[in-house]
Design a protein around this motif. Structure first.
Motif, short mmCIF file in Angstrom:
data_model
loop_
_atom_site.label_atom_id
_atom_site.label_comp_id
_atom_site.label_asym_id
_atom_site.label_seq_id
_atom_site.Cartn_x
_atom_site.Cartn_y
_atom_site.Cartn_z
N ALA A 41 33.34 56.75 -7.29
CA ALA A 41 32.56 55.95 -6.34
C ALA A 41 31.55 56.80 -5.57
CB ALA A 41 33.51 55.24 -5.38
N GLN A 42 31.81 58.09 -5.41
CA GLN A 42 30.88 58.95 -4.68
C GLN A 42 29.66 59.31 -5.51
OE1 GLN A 42 33.19 62.33 -3.48
NE2 GLN A 42 34.38 61.18 -1.95
N ASP A 43 29.78 59.22 -6.83
CA ASP A 43 28.66 59.57 -7.72
C ASP A 43 28.01 58.35 -8.36
OD1 ASP A 43 29.37 62.19 -7.20
OD2 ASP A 43 30.67 62.32 -8.95
N ASP A 44 28.67 57.22 -8.36
CA ASP A 44 28.19 56.03 -9.07
C ASP A 44 28.09 54.88 -8.09
OD1 ASP A 44 27.64 53.97 -10.82
OD2 ASP A 44 28.98 54.71 -12.38
N ASP A 45 26.86 54.40 -7.85
CA ASP A 45 26.69 53.32 -6.88
C ASP A 45 27.13 51.97 -7.42
OD1 ASP A 45 24.71 52.97 -8.74
OD2 ASP A 45 23.03 53.10 -7.35
N ARG A 46 27.53 51.89 -8.70
CA ARG A 46 28.05 50.64 -9.23
C ARG A 46 29.47 50.36 -8.75
NH1 ARG A 46 27.90 51.51 -15.48
NH2 ARG A 46 29.00 53.37 -14.71
N ILE A 47 30.16 51.38 -8.26
CA ILE A 47 31.56 51.26 -7.88
C ILE A 47 31.68 51.10 -6.38
CG2 ILE A 47 33.83 52.33 -8.05
CD1 ILE A 47 32.57 51.61 -10.72
N ASP A 48 32.38 50.07 -5.96
CA ASP A 48 32.68 49.87 -4.55
C ASP A 48 33.72 50.89 -4.12
OD1 ASP A 48 33.36 49.01 -2.02
OD2 ASP A 48 33.43 46.89 -2.55
N PRO A 49 33.47 51.68 -3.07
CA PRO A 49 34.46 52.67 -2.64
C PRO A 49 35.82 52.09 -2.31
CG PRO A 49 32.34 53.07 -1.58
CD PRO A 49 32.22 51.76 -2.29
N GLN A 50 35.85 50.81 -1.89
CA GLN A 50 37.13 50.19 -1.57
C GLN A 50 37.98 49.94 -2.81
OE1 GLN A 50 36.30 46.68 0.73
NE2 GLN A 50 35.57 47.83 2.51
N LEU A 51 37.36 49.95 -3.99
CA LEU A 51 38.10 49.73 -5.23
C LEU A 51 38.69 51.01 -5.80
CD1 LEU A 51 35.77 47.23 -7.13
CD2 LEU A 51 37.88 46.70 -5.92
N PHE A 54 42.66 51.67 -6.61
CA PHE A 54 43.34 50.95 -7.68
C PHE A 54 42.41 50.59 -8.84
CE2 PHE A 54 41.95 47.98 -4.41
CZ PHE A 54 41.27 47.02 -5.11
N LEU A 55 41.26 51.27 -8.94
CA LEU A 55 40.32 50.96 -10.00
C LEU A 55 40.91 51.29 -11.37
CD1 LEU A 55 37.49 50.02 -10.73
CD2 LEU A 55 36.71 52.39 -10.52
N SER A 56 41.61 52.41 -11.48
CA SER A 56 42.21 52.79 -12.76
C SER A 56 43.25 51.77 -13.20
CB SER A 56 42.84 54.18 -12.64
OG SER A 56 43.49 54.55 -13.84
N THR A 57 44.08 51.32 -12.26
CA THR A 57 45.09 50.31 -12.60
C THR A 57 44.44 49.00 -13.02
OG1 THR A 57 46.61 51.31 -11.00
CG2 THR A 57 47.11 49.08 -11.73
#
Length: 568
Positions: A41-51, A54-57
């Motif tokens: 999430a710190q390198d990719d603006d497509r990812i919400d930091p709140q996710l 549990f993003l991997s799960t």
């Protein structure tokens, strides 16, 4: 719904001709999920930091759901249809050979599973998809995947695993009952149906120009996978506000609970000696349901105010009491059956079959009531086949050079013990190691009967003379000498649940009159094959798996192994 729509869009465009095409149609979706799983999430603006926590799960659960949709299509028979495209399933394993007396031999592999599916981690994928949903928030979605897993076990003839899966369904319902008014419900995506807001919907299927291959047919196919109506009847076809599916009632969940409980008993009793294990499972389930019923009868500390609320509470209490009574009835019949078996053990073997006439359900003969459970260690070593090297639709249930522990179904045990020489299929004849096992001890015949589908799958990718079957792992020296060779070793050996059984002088396939033991630790002899000689090291290995057998999975990868050396 998203996965099914993706397949349907490929179908209306004329790209689906085989099961491999179906697998390829969801590959872009798989790659997108894999990229998200590895993203930061710190390198990719497509990812919400709140996710991030549990993003991997989430991505792993989505991958398992994609696998589950493919498996559900396979379970529809020898072919299935995706919006006008008729997809044929690969032919199943050929029937068992005919014996010398002209009768058809018992088929250990079931005869209805294609060889190309033998190494698929179908059970594990569906179980992971079910585990992605909690009973308190998504019980119906969890039930949907558990019932798919049950159907898969039944197709394989794994009746105990099917019963264990149904008990998981019942436990899911029991855990969901206190939260029935707050459970999450899926909703349909309106932009895929509103042509005024999504103008491009009219272009779906126009490449072929067929009237029965448009967006309407695509969404009808996708709706069947959002939540199958077989779970809760017509409620899944009644979207409410904003397309959200209607929430089930407590009476409906209690009816589901009673239905899966009855079906689980039927599956338990299709294998011998499972009465005590089923009794224990039903006792645990009854405690859960009774706790919910007692809590609900007290009104959760808040008395109902209106007549409608009081009527609803009374109906829910009646449904809970009815489910409790049904479970008590199942436990009573299991207890009577266990008592009858225990009494008959003291009767002479000359007793006639009329002694079982009054037994509840379907009373077995005492000779078949021991219920000895068999477990085998499966390991593949040598040069990998393409199935384990290439990226495929479904992952494999085992890893190369890594052992997996499997429970042997009762129909395979009966097939292996039917004669002193195991009836080999024509496509397995010609391998010295396989033919030697067919004429070997009872243990080797049992291992061969279990391994038959795996051997056939191996023979589809490599010549039979390069397949070596046995119960002892080749030495490291032998493997290093064959580093550039073509040999593939399938090592299958029988496990023991205690040290006493491991060093017993009696035949390990003899029946044990005790009940079914739940275990997650199994012992195996640590013999090594060196050229044509078997060296007994005087040690054994204890493997530990994650869940106690028997469970909803027929096989598990090992998580821990310990080697012990005999003092003798």
């Amino acid at each position: 719904e998203v996965v099914a729509r993706e397949m349907a869009l490929y179908s209306v465009a004329g790209h689906l001709k085989s099961t491999k095409d179906v697998d390829r149609s969801v590959w872009p979706l798989r790659r997108a999920l894999a990229d998200m799983e590895e993203a930061n999430a710190q390198d990719d603006d497509r990812i919400d930091p709140q996710l991030s926590p549990f993003l991997s799960t989430l991505c792993r659960g989505c991958q398992a759901i994609i696998d589950g949709i493919i498996i559900e299509l396979r379970l529809r028979g020898d072919h299935f249809t995706i919006v006008g495209s008729d997809i044929m399933i690969p032919p199943p394993i050929s029937p068992a050979p005919t014996s010398r007396k002209g009768r058809q031999s018992t088929d250990a592999s079931g005869g209805h599973r294609p060889a190309s599916f033998a190494f698929d981690a179908d059970e594990e994928s569906i179980y992971e998809a079910a585990s992605s949903f909690l009973p308190e928030t998504g019980p119906l979605q969890r039930l949907r995947w558990l019932l798919t897993l049950k159907a898969l076990h039944e197709e394989k003839g794994q009746w105990v695993e099917a019963a264990e899966t149904l008990m998981l369904c019942a436990t899911t319902v029991a855990d969901a009952l206190p939260h029935v008014k707050n459970v999450w419900r899926p909703s349909r995506f309106n932009l895929w149906r509103d042509s005024n807001r999504s103008i491009w919907l009219s272009t779906v299927g126009e490449e072929k120009g067929l009237p029965d291959r448009g967006n309407t047919q695509v969404m009808e196919f996708a709706d069947d996978f959002l939540e199958p109506s077989s779970i809760v009847g017509s409620i899944s076809k009644k979207p409410g506000v904003a397309g959200i599916l209607e929430r089930p009632s407590m009476s409906m969940l209690c009816a589901i609970l009673s239905g899966v409980a009855q079906e689980s008993i039927d599956n338990y009793l299709k294998e011998d000696g499972m009465e005590s294990h089923a009794y224990q499972r039903f006792e645990q389930l009854l405690k859960l349901v009774m706790a919910v019923a007692d809590n609900h009868s007290d009104g959760n500390g808040a008395p109902a105010k209106s007549l409608t609320q009081r009527t609803s509470v009374m109906e829910e209490n009646a449904a809970l009491r009815k489910a409790t009574a049904a479970l008590n009835g199942h436990i009573t019949r299991l207890a009577e059956r266990m008592l009858l078996i225990a009494e008959t053990l003291h009767v002479d073997n000359t007793s006639d079959d009329t002694a079982f006439a009054s037994a509840p359900l379907h009373s077995p003969r005492v000779a078949d009531a021991s219920g000895r459970q068999f477990y085998v260690r499966v390991e593949l070593v040598g040069r990998k086949i393409a199935r384990f090297c290439e990226s495929t639709s479904l992952p494999t249930f085992c890893e190369w050079n890594s052992p997996t522990i499997c429970r042997v179904p009762s129909h395979i045990v009966k097939c292996a013990s039917a004669s002193e020489i195991y009836p080999l299929r024509d496509d397995l004849r010609g391998s010295p190691s396989i033919e030697k096992a067919a004429r070997g001890s009872a243990e080797m015949r049992l291992c061969l009967a279990f391994s038959e589908p795996l051997l056939i799958a191996l023979s589809r990718e490599t010549p039979l003379e390069h397949i070596i079957f046995g119960s002892n792992r080749p030495s490291e020296e032998q493997l290093s000498c064959e580093a550039g060779g073509e040999n593939k070793y399938l090592i299958v050996s029988i496990g023991y649940d205690s040290v006493a059984a491991l060093f017993s002088d009696t035949d390990s396939t003899a029946k044990n009159p005790g009940g079914v033991e739940q275990t997650k630790r199994l012992l195996f002899r640590n013999n090594v094959r060196n050229e044509e000689r078997i060296s007994t090291t005087g040690s054994f290995i204890e493997y530990t798996v994650a869940r106690e057998f028997p469970c909803a999975l027929s096989r598990q990868r090992t998580i821990l192994q310990s080697e012990f050396i005999s003092s003798s």
